[in-house]
Write a protein that holds these residues in place. Structure first.
Motif, PDB file in Angstrom:
ATOM      1  N   VAL A  23       0.806  -1.149   0.020  1.00 34.41           N
ATOM      2  CA  VAL A  23      -0.015   0.137   0.071  1.00 34.41           C
ATOM      3  C   VAL A  23       0.901   1.266   0.114  1.00 34.41           C
ATOM      4  O   VAL A  23       0.415   2.187  -0.691  1.00 34.41           O
ATOM      5  CB  VAL A  23      -0.958  -0.130   1.331  1.00 34.41           C
ATOM      6  N   LEU A  24       2.034   1.286   0.672  1.00 34.79           N
ATOM      7  CA  LEU A  24       2.803   2.425   0.841  1.00 34.79           C
ATOM      8  C   LEU A  24       3.511   2.529  -0.604  1.00 34.79           C
ATOM      9  O   LEU A  24       3.958   3.735  -0.737  1.00 34.79           O
ATOM     10  CB  LEU A  24       3.798   2.321   1.819  1.00 34.79           C
ATOM     11  N   LEU A  25       3.724   1.662  -1.396  1.00 34.94           N
ATOM     12  CA  LEU A  25       4.548   1.982  -2.708  1.00 34.94           C
ATOM     13  C   LEU A  25       3.494   2.292  -3.668  1.00 34.94           C
ATOM     14  O   LEU A  25       4.133   2.878  -4.661  1.00 34.94           O
ATOM     15  CB  LEU A  25       4.800   0.565  -3.057  1.00 34.94           C
ATOM     16  N   GLN A  26       2.284   2.375  -3.431  1.00 33.53           N
ATOM     17  CA  GLN A  26       1.377   2.727  -4.469  1.00 33.53           C
ATOM     18  C   GLN A  26       1.494   4.340  -4.565  1.00 33.53           C
ATOM     19  O   GLN A  26       1.753   4.811  -3.534  1.00 33.53           O
ATOM     20  CB  GLN A  26      -0.113   2.286  -4.202  1.00 33.53           C
ATOM     21  N   GLU A  27       1.338   4.890  -5.764  1.00 33.21           N
ATOM     22  CA  GLU A  27       1.344   6.341  -5.740  1.00 33.21           C
ATOM     23  C   GLU A  27      -0.215   6.865  -5.717  1.00 33.21           C
ATOM     24  O   GLU A  27      -1.309   6.039  -5.656  1.00 33.21           O
ATOM     25  CB  GLU A  27       1.357   6.699  -7.370  1.00 33.21           C
TER      26      GLU A  27
END
Length: 83
Positions: A23-27
């Motif tokens: 989730v944190l890697l998503q833009e």
């Protein structure tokens, strides 16, 4: 605690960490967020970003579904062993 409880706890911990990372890697999809990450994107980098975002979105769904099933299975297992 038995060995099986510890193993299931570790698997749940790893699954929850995987969800957090994906989730944190998503833009973000908010307007003007590109300014923060370097708004000067070329056409090719925008297309690759979309494919990476779709890849991460797909894995978010898969990992969260696996986490949900794992939590239910763990609770059923704990209920059956303590009965």
């Amino acid at each position: 605690m038995t060995v099986s409880e510890i193993v299931l706890g570790i698997i749940l911990l790893l699954a929850s960490l995987a969800i957090i990372v994906v989730v944190l890697l998503q833009e973000g999809h908010e307007k003007d967020l590109g300014v923060v990450t370097g708004g000067a994107d070329t056409f090719l980098s925008q297309n690759s970003a979309r494919s990476i975002d779709s890849f991460l979105a797909r894995w978010t769904k898969v990992i969260s579904l696996a986490f949900f099933v794992l939590v239910i299975a763990t609770n059923v297992y704990m209920y059956m062993t303590n009965k």
